[in-house]
Scaffold this motif. Structure first.
Motif, mmCIF file in Angstrom:
data_model
loop_
_atom_site.group_PDB
_atom_site.id
_atom_site.type_symbol
_atom_site.label_atom_id
_atom_site.label_comp_id
_atom_site.label_asym_id
_atom_site.label_seq_id
_atom_site.Cartn_x
_atom_site.Cartn_y
_atom_site.Cartn_z
ATOM 1 N N LEU A 45 45.349 36.037 45.814
ATOM 2 C CA LEU A 45 46.396 36.109 46.839
ATOM 3 C C LEU A 45 47.604 36.862 46.305
ATOM 4 C CD1 LEU A 45 46.401 32.460 48.270
ATOM 5 C CD2 LEU A 45 45.127 34.445 49.094
ATOM 6 N N LYS A 46 48.457 37.301 47.212
ATOM 7 C CA LYS A 46 49.752 37.862 46.802
ATOM 8 C C LYS A 46 50.743 36.717 46.760
ATOM 9 C CE LYS A 46 50.053 42.698 47.809
ATOM 10 N NZ LYS A 46 48.954 43.073 48.754
ATOM 11 N N CYS A 47 51.444 36.592 45.634
ATOM 12 C CA CYS A 47 52.405 35.503 45.520
ATOM 13 C C CYS A 47 53.417 35.878 44.444
ATOM 14 C CB CYS A 47 51.680 34.215 45.134
ATOM 15 S SG CYS A 47 52.798 32.848 44.809
ATOM 16 N N ASN A 48 54.716 35.759 44.758
ATOM 17 C CA ASN A 48 55.694 36.209 43.762
ATOM 18 C C ASN A 48 56.575 35.111 43.171
ATOM 19 O OD1 ASN A 48 57.341 35.801 45.925
ATOM 20 N ND2 ASN A 48 57.538 37.975 46.445
ATOM 21 N N SER A 49 56.328 33.855 43.538
ATOM 22 C CA SER A 49 57.133 32.797 42.923
ATOM 23 C C SER A 49 56.422 31.444 42.985
ATOM 24 C CB SER A 49 58.481 32.674 43.649
ATOM 25 O OG SER A 49 58.277 32.038 44.900
ATOM 26 N N PRO A 50 56.804 30.529 42.078
ATOM 27 C CA PRO A 50 56.216 29.186 42.108
ATOM 28 C C PRO A 50 56.461 28.467 43.436
ATOM 29 C CG PRO A 50 57.315 29.554 40.017
ATOM 30 C CD PRO A 50 57.658 30.732 40.889
ATOM 31 N N ASP A 51 57.620 28.678 44.049
ATOM 32 C CA ASP A 51 57.905 28.036 45.341
ATOM 33 C C ASP A 51 56.935 28.511 46.408
ATOM 34 O OD1 ASP A 51 59.906 26.441 44.437
ATOM 35 O OD2 ASP A 51 61.545 27.762 45.076
ATOM 36 N N LYS A 52 56.722 29.822 46.416
ATOM 37 C CA LYS A 52 55.786 30.410 47.378
ATOM 38 C C LYS A 52 54.366 29.883 47.128
ATOM 39 C CE LYS A 52 54.553 33.230 50.609
ATOM 40 N NZ LYS A 52 54.827 32.793 51.964
ATOM 41 N N ALA A 53 54.007 29.771 45.843
ATOM 42 C CA ALA A 53 52.674 29.276 45.473
ATOM 43 C C ALA A 53 52.470 27.862 46.014
ATOM 44 C CB ALA A 53 52.501 29.298 43.953
ATOM 45 N N LYS A 54 53.493 27.029 45.836
ATOM 46 C CA LYS A 54 53.411 25.643 46.289
ATOM 47 C C LYS A 54 53.238 25.602 47.811
ATOM 48 C CE LYS A 54 55.739 21.265 45.368
ATOM 49 N NZ LYS A 54 56.899 20.617 44.727
ATOM 50 N N GLU A 55 53.998 26.453 48.478
ATOM 51 C CA GLU A 55 53.926 26.530 49.940
ATOM 52 C C GLU A 55 52.506 26.928 50.390
ATOM 53 O OE1 GLU A 55 55.991 29.689 52.703
ATOM 54 O OE2 GLU A 55 57.513 28.698 51.457
ATOM 55 N N MET A 56 51.941 27.927 49.717
ATOM 56 C CA MET A 56 50.608 28.396 50.102
ATOM 57 C C MET A 56 49.546 27.325 49.842
ATOM 58 S SD MET A 56 50.445 32.474 49.349
ATOM 59 C CE MET A 56 50.600 32.363 47.609
ATOM 60 N N ILE A 57 49.688 26.621 48.709
ATOM 61 C CA ILE A 57 48.724 25.570 48.382
ATOM 62 C C ILE A 57 48.809 24.436 49.410
ATOM 63 C CG2 ILE A 57 48.113 23.807 46.673
ATOM 64 C CD1 ILE A 57 48.976 25.944 44.520
ATOM 65 N N PHE A 58 50.039 24.079 49.801
ATOM 66 C CA PHE A 58 50.212 23.059 50.846
ATOM 67 C C PHE A 58 49.517 23.497 52.126
ATOM 68 C CE2 PHE A 58 52.737 19.203 50.473
ATOM 69 C CZ PHE A 58 53.156 19.263 49.157
ATOM 70 N N GLN A 59 49.698 24.757 52.486
ATOM 71 C CA GLN A 59 49.099 25.285 53.703
ATOM 72 C C GLN A 59 47.566 25.224 53.647
ATOM 73 O OE1 GLN A 59 51.052 26.498 56.441
ATOM 74 N NE2 GLN A 59 49.028 26.058 57.307
ATOM 75 N N ILE A 60 47.023 25.756 52.550
ATOM 76 C CA ILE A 60 45.559 25.831 52.423
ATOM 77 C C ILE A 60 44.928 24.444 52.409
ATOM 78 C CG2 ILE A 60 43.665 26.518 50.878
ATOM 79 C CD1 ILE A 60 45.605 28.808 49.896
ATOM 80 N N LEU A 61 45.545 23.516 51.652
ATOM 81 C CA LEU A 61 44.951 22.181 51.547
ATOM 82 C C LEU A 61 45.159 21.366 52.818
ATOM 83 C CD1 LEU A 61 45.656 21.231 47.816
ATOM 84 C CD2 LEU A 61 43.522 22.027 48.853
#
Ligand code: WAQ
Ligand code: MG
Ligand code: MG
Ligand code: MG
Length: 256
Positions: free
Chosen positions: A81-97
Motif C-alpha cells: 500500500l501507499k502510506c507515509n506515516s504511522p498515523d495513516k498506517a493505523k487508520e488504514m489497518i482500522f479500516q481494513i480490519l
C-alpha cells in the motif's frame, strides 16, 4: 536462533544485586536440509552478532530433527500500500480490519501490544470479539517455528523481491511466517510491526486479504514492535499453539 541481552532494572542499576531482565535482540528459525545446516548456523550467528538492536550477551541456536513430512502451504499473494506515516498506517489497518468484522476494541488492544516498549520474542494471540489476550506466556508470546520454503518457490520469490527493491531476507521470512499463520482456519488476521529500529515497513495478513505491506508503519529509530494474531472467539488455543510451534510446514507452489 535467539539472541538476547541482559539489562538492569533502571531503579536498581546502582544497587548491589541489580535485578536484570532479558531484552530480545533477534530470533530466526527455519526448516532446512542437512546440507544447508552449517551455512544457516553461520548466517544466524552473523545476524545475531550484527543486529541494529545491539550486541547480545547470549545466543542460543537449537537444531531439531524433523521426523514428520512437512505440510505444504501456499504462499500469500503480496501487495504494497501507499502510506507515509504511522498515523495513516493505523487508520488504514482500522479500516481494513473493520471491513472484515474485527471490532474496534480488538484492534485497539492489538495496537497497545504492538507499540509497547516491552517487546516480546513471540506473538500475542487475541480473540476477535472480546479482544481478550489468551497466550499462556505474555512475556514471551508464541513463537512460530518449523517453517520453510520449497527451493523452486523460493527462487521465484527472490527474483520477484529483487525487482521490488526490498530487503529480501526480511520480506521472505515474514511472508513464510504469515503464510503459515494464515493457513490455520481459526486465524482471522495478523498484524506485524518489526521491532528493529531501522525497519519501518509492517504488514497485515490473512487468507482472504493476502499479505498487505504497509510502509512507514512506525517511525525510524523506534524500538517497539511485535506480532498479534487475531483468532476466532472459540478457537482451541492449545491446538493452535501446537500448530504454530510444532507442525512443520513448507511454503510451496506458484506465486501470484
Ligand atoms: N513467531 C512469533 N512471533 C515472532 C516471530 C516468530 N517466529 N518472529 C518475530 N516475532 C514477533 C516478535 O514479537 C518480534 O518482536 C516481532 O514479531 C517483530 O519481529 O514485507 O522483521 O523479526 O517489508 O523484527 C516485516 C516485513 C518484517 C514487512 C517483520 O519482524 C515487509 C520483522 P521482527
Ligand atoms: Mg525475527
Ligand atoms: Mg526480522
Ligand atoms: Mg526484530
Amino acid at each position: 536462533m535467539r539472541a538476547s541481552k541482559n539489562r538492569s532494572q533502571k531503579s536498581e542499576v546502582r544497587s548491589q544485586n541489580p535485578k536484570t531482565y532479558e531484552i530480545h535482540i533477534s530470533g530466526a528459525e527455519g526448516v532446512y536440509e542437512d546440507a544447508e545446516i552449517l551455512k544457516i548456523v553461520k548466517e544466524y550467528t552473523n545476524r545475531a552478532l550484527n543486529h541494529p538492536k545491539g550486541k547480545p550477551d547470549n545466543i542460543v541456536i537449537t537444531l531439531e530433527q524433523i521426523k514428520q513430512i512437512p505440510q505444504k502451504v501456499p504462499m500469500l499473494p503480496v501487495i504494497t500500500l501507499k502510506c507515509n506515516s504511522p498515523d495513516k498506517a493505523k487508520e488504514m489497518i482500522f479500516q481494513i480490519l473493520s471491513d472484515i468484522g474485527v471490532p474496534a476494541r480488538t484492534i485497539k488492544n492489538s495496537f497497545k501490544i504492538l507499540t509497547s516498549p516491552r517487546t516480546m520474542r513471540g506473538a500475542a494471540i487475541i480473540l476477535k470479539e472480546s479482544g481478550v489476550r489468551v497466550e499462556p506466556d505474555r512475556e514471551r508470546g508464541v513463537r512460530v517455528s518449523r517453517l520453510g520454503i520449497e527451493k523452486n518457490t523460493e527462487k521465484i520469490l527472490v527474483r520477484k523481491l529483487s525487482k521490488m527493491k526490498v530487503s529480501i531476507t526480511t520480506v521472505k521470512e515474514a511472508l513464510i511466517l504469515a503464510s503459515k499463520v494464515a493457513a490455520y482456519t481459526d486465524v482471522i488476521a495478523e498484524i506485524c510491526i518489526s521491532d528493529d529500529p531501522d525497519y519501518t515497513t509492517g504488514y497485515i495478513a490473512s487468507k482472504r486479504l493476502g499479505y498487505i505491506r504497509i510502509p512507514n508503519i512506525k517511525s525510524h529509530g523506534q524500538n517497539y514492535g511485535g506480532r498479534v494474531f487475531i483468532v476466532r472467539e472459540n478457537t482451541n488455543i492449545n491446538r493452535l499453539i501446537k500448530y504454530l510451534e510444532k507442525t512443520p510446514i513448507i511454503i510451496s507452489g506458484d506465486i501470484n
